[in-house]
Structure formats: structure tokens, C-alpha cells
Design an enzyme around this catalytic site. Sequence first.
Site: not given
Lengths: 233, 215
Positions: B23, B46-48, B88
Amino acid sequence: MNKIYPDAKAALAGLLRDGITIMAGGFGLSGIPEKLIAEVKASGVKGLTVISNNAGVDGAGLGLLLETRQISKMISSYVGENKLFADLYLKGELELEFNPQGTLAERIRAGGAGIPAFFTKTGVGTLVAEGKEAREFDGQTYVMERGLVADLAIIHAWKADTEGNLVFRKTARNFNPVMATAGKVTVVEVEHLVPAGQLNPDCIHTPGIFVQRIVHYDSYEKRIEQRTVRKRA
Amino acid sequence: MAWTREEMAQRAARELKDGFYVNLGIGIPTLVSNYIPADVTVQLQSENGMLGMGPFPYEGEEDPDLINAGKQTITELPTTSYFDSAQSFGMVRGGHIDLSILGAMQVAENGDLANWMIPGRMVKGMGGAMDLVAGVKRVVVLMEHTAKDEPKLLHRCTLPLTGAGVVDMVITDLGVFAVDRHGGGMTLVEMAPDVSLQEIRGKTEADYALGPGLG
């Protein structure tokens, strides 16, 4: 049992009252329930607590409900893109509770799954852990966080069938599926509506049990916050 | 010569190992993706809600349903998968992500990290930073060595923490520090070319040992 409503106004009829808690899906402006937010604005309900990762931008998304002062409290992880938000907060007209993004997502997941609290290592040793119960498991410290539920969840999906089975598209999925599980009533706006049987049951992201009302629109604004491109070689 | 932002990103890219799930934070960390070694394959998270993040789209191919955690338009790859925010952060908190590279305002010699809040100023929020530093296996900070000539590597952070004892390595424009987050302190392990120990000493408040070849 018909879950299909002709427009956003009908889909939210009888659900909006002053002082309720609303979960609103989306990350930034991606996957936000834009038609339903516009209808919450039109209804004029006030004193809302809104649970949403972000607070929209000036003039779009939840920013619309800030302009009309309909929100009294936000529970979010990041609100940096909204100048009006900062003004209202600094004037004391808006209450704000920051949650780490993963803690926020898990609180909603837990709420929807009937789990009143859980322990996480996120935020241990920071302001986020202050005043919360801490416990040691296997030699590591964890902080207790509560599950979250809402009177109403408003979400955006790509496709629904008439049963309310939902499919999301790309990163517009984000908080929408977990919020669908944590609303006492969940209303979804969709880009495509098909008869039951048209979606592959193996490829459904949110089962229809979590969806009470569906409204379909052909077109959405879907504003892009940070248009970033590369040059063709 | 101190490292440029690009050289810092290039140095950070050497922390990527083949097969890693990684990340990258906003700012200089984003540049790291330009310097992934040719013999190394990594998947960017991508943490979304995406693994296998691709480059920015060509003009005219932007998709409002496809953005990264900085809300920038991006593209997908053959390896891409999408998931919701709870899953996530399940992969973040559950220790499934190998490496997080992110920026910081302050890092302390015990591995404490501050990068989300300056008291008295409007606070934008921590986003996913607290989850990432608490959950990802290895945390590398990529930042300028000083801010307005004030040291950022400190005995103790003075700003509210993002995480306590969470940093494994700090890469600045002047050098690289290894951090033992289990009480072993900070060690200077590399210096940028032509940067002197004296310069680093003058710009660092934290105590640190000298790694092999630097003493």
C-alpha cells in the site's frame, strides 16, 4: 412484495424525520447515492447524524446537506475536501466524530451482523483509544469499538434485480455493501434494473434481504474529484 | 547531495520484494510505483477497495467508478480484484499486506508515528492511516528530513500519534534509518551521497546508532 419505487421522493417517503441517523455510501464522490442525497436535501429534514467515510465536496454529495445545515453530526474518517465543512465545524455548528477508516468500515459491518462490539489494534496509543476499554489478547493490546447501525442507509449500486440483489461496479463498491446490512431500512439507487433471474446468483455482491427499496435512474452526474491522466506514448 | 524526491522514491522501491502486496500513501510514496525493479512483481492495494492498481488512464478513458485512495482516476490490470471497505481493511488489519510506505510529520526513535493532526488547525481526519500502520507487516516512512529546518526525527513525537511503535524504517532526503519497534531504537544505515554525519546530526533530534561502515 414490490421493492421498486418510481423516483427518489417515493423511495424515501415516510423514512425521513428530523434527528435520524443516516448511513450514506461512497468514497469521495465515487459510488455516492447522489439522487437520494438530493432528495434528503429536498425533504428539508434537519438535525441529521450522517455516517459516511467523507463529507462530499462543496456543491456535491453530502456537501449539499451541509449547505442547508441539515447535518448536525458527521461520523467520518476524512473530510479534507470540503471548505464549508471546515467553516461549520470551526463555528461549532457541526459535530464531528473521526473514526479510522477501517474501524468505521468494521463498526458498520459488525452492526449489520449483530455484533455490538469488537476489539482492534487500530488506534491503540492514540487519541482514538481514549475513554475506550482496552484489553490484552495474546500479549498485544486492543481497543474496543462499538458496532454501528442506522435508521436509514442510502446507497448506490450498478445493477439490481427486482428482488434487490445488487452488483456494484469497480471501486464504486466501497462502503455501499456494508452499509446495506446496517440500515434498519436500506434504499438503493441503481443504474440498471433487471427482472429477477437476470443476474448470475454466483456473482451477487449484496443479497436482496438487505435491500428494502429500489429506485432506478438512467443517468447520474458521477462527478470526478481528481481527474488524473497520462499522456499517450 | 541530498536525495531528490525521485531518488527517495527510488530508494524506497528497493524495499519492495517479489510477490509483495503493497500500500502506497499519498505524496512522495505514490512516486515509488515508478521505480519498481524489473525483476520484482508486486500488487498495489488501494484501501478504497482494490488490489492490482494500474496506472493513470489515458485522456478520455477516465472512469468515475475507478479511483484510488487519493480520489485520482486510475486503471485496472489483469490481476485486479475489487472488494468492499470492510474486506479491504480486513486485509490491512489482518496482516495480509506486506508493506506500507507512507509520509509523516514526525517519527520518534521508538517507532511512534504522527502524520494526521496538528492541534489548533482544522483536522482533515486520519483516513486509513491508523489502520495501515497498526496492521501492515512492515511500515516504511518516506519524508523530508526536516520541516522548515525543524527536525522531524525526534526523541518523542509532540503531535498526536497515528500509531505507537509502528515504524520499521525511515527514508529521508539525507539517509535511511532502521527502527526496532520493540525497544531497540533507531540506527542510521545509509546516507545520501556527499551528506555528512555532521549534517545529519545537526538535523536530527532522535538518538540513533550508526550502522556498519558509518561509524
